[in-house]
Design an enzyme around this catalytic site. Structure first.
Site, PDB file in Angstrom:
ATOM      1  N   TYR A  89       4.914  -4.931 -10.499  1.00 49.31           N
ATOM      2  CA  TYR A  89       5.356  -6.292 -10.179  1.00 49.31           C
ATOM      3  C   TYR A  89       6.113  -6.917 -11.347  1.00 49.31           C
ATOM      4  O   TYR A  89       7.139  -7.582 -11.152  1.00 49.31           O
ATOM      5  CB  TYR A  89       4.172  -7.172  -9.769  1.00 49.31           C
ATOM      6  CG  TYR A  89       3.419  -6.642  -8.572  1.00 49.31           C
ATOM      7  CD1 TYR A  89       4.079  -6.153  -7.450  1.00 49.31           C
ATOM      8  CD2 TYR A  89       2.023  -6.610  -8.553  1.00 49.31           C
ATOM      9  CE1 TYR A  89       3.387  -5.654  -6.351  1.00 49.31           C
ATOM     10  CE2 TYR A  89       1.322  -6.122  -7.456  1.00 49.31           C
ATOM     11  CZ  TYR A  89       2.015  -5.642  -6.364  1.00 49.31           C
ATOM     12  OH  TYR A  89       1.327  -5.146  -5.294  1.00 49.31           O
TER      13      TYR A  89
ATOM     14  N   ASN B 291      -6.078  -3.523 -11.711  1.00 50.23           N
ATOM     15  CA  ASN B 291      -4.981  -2.696 -11.196  1.00 50.23           C
ATOM     16  C   ASN B 291      -3.736  -2.859 -12.069  1.00 50.23           C
ATOM     17  O   ASN B 291      -2.751  -3.491 -11.693  1.00 50.23           O
ATOM     18  CB  ASN B 291      -4.692  -3.046  -9.735  1.00 50.23           C
ATOM     19  CG  ASN B 291      -3.797  -2.032  -9.067  1.00 50.23           C
ATOM     20  OD1 ASN B 291      -3.159  -1.220  -9.720  1.00 50.23           O
ATOM     21  ND2 ASN B 291      -3.741  -2.086  -7.749  1.00 50.23           N
TER      22      ASN B 291
ATOM     23  N   GLU C  53      -1.593 -11.824  -4.968  1.00 50.38           N
ATOM     24  CA  GLU C  53      -2.787 -11.641  -5.790  1.00 50.38           C
ATOM     25  C   GLU C  53      -2.939 -10.150  -6.042  1.00 50.38           C
ATOM     26  O   GLU C  53      -2.687  -9.346  -5.146  1.00 50.38           O
ATOM     27  CB  GLU C  53      -4.046 -12.156  -5.087  1.00 50.38           C
ATOM     28  CG  GLU C  53      -4.141 -13.665  -4.985  1.00 50.38           C
ATOM     29  CD  GLU C  53      -3.386 -14.254  -3.796  1.00 50.38           C
ATOM     30  OE1 GLU C  53      -3.165 -15.471  -3.787  1.00 50.38           O
ATOM     31  OE2 GLU C  53      -2.999 -13.486  -2.887  1.00 50.38           O
TER      32      GLU C  53
ATOM     33  N   ALA D 179       0.838  -1.201   0.000  1.00 49.28           N
ATOM     34  CA  ALA D 179       0.000   0.000   0.000  1.00 49.28           C
ATOM     35  C   ALA D 179       0.872   1.249   0.000  1.00 49.28           C
ATOM     36  O   ALA D 179       1.888   1.303   0.701  1.00 49.28           O
ATOM     37  CB  ALA D 179      -0.904   0.013   1.229  1.00 49.28           C
TER      38      ALA D 179
END
Length: 151
Positions: free
Chosen positions: A117, A110, A105, A72
């Site tokens: 990633y 997104n 996950e 986050a």
């Protein structure tokens, strides 16, 4: 920006719970963060600027594999390298602990997170249907394998 990445401490949980409300539709509670701070399997890092929490990321080390629980970053700190710094720190930590992989996950919608990633070597290896409780959205399963750590 002067961002420092530091290990999570129990005294950070209040700030993290407040931050999570700004980041997620289904935020974690202060109690949830405290449970993670006390969990021997959990490894969490916090991004701080001037002693303020602006991001966090963590994973569980289970049987030699890392399962990323959350990444986050406060909306106003996104696309400024905070997420990259957190992912990089988790990868270095997992590698140092000789884990064979890191997996997570991510919402199919997104694309920004997926791009981050992928930049760090995570590949889409599968999907979870209706994974997210807030809207039933599907998730991609993304994994980074540390082949040199495999026996």
């Amino acid at each position: 920006m002067n961002i420092k990445i530091v290990p999570m401490k129990p005294e950070d949980v209040g700030d993290l719970a407040k931050m999570d409300k700004k980041c997620f539709a289904v935020p974690w509670s202060e109690k949830s963060f405290m449970e993670e701070a006390e969990n021997k399997l959990a490894v969490y890092f916090i991004a701080k600027e001037n002693n303020m929490c602006v991001g966090y990321a963590g994973y569980w080390n289970v049987a030699g594999e890392g399962g990323i629980t959350n990444v986050a970053v406060l909306p106003e700190y996104r696309r400024k390298g905070v997420g990259s710094a957190l992912i990089s720190k988790m990868i270095k930590s997992a590698y140092a602990k000789k884990l064979s992989l890191l997996t997570l996950e991510v919402r199919k919608s997104n694309e920004a997170a997926q791009g981050l990633y992928k930049k760090y070597g995570f590949d889409i290896i599968g999907e979870r249907k209706r994974y997210y409780s807030d809207n039933g959205e599907d998730a991609w399963i993304m994994t980074k394998t540390f082949t040199e750590n495999k026996e």
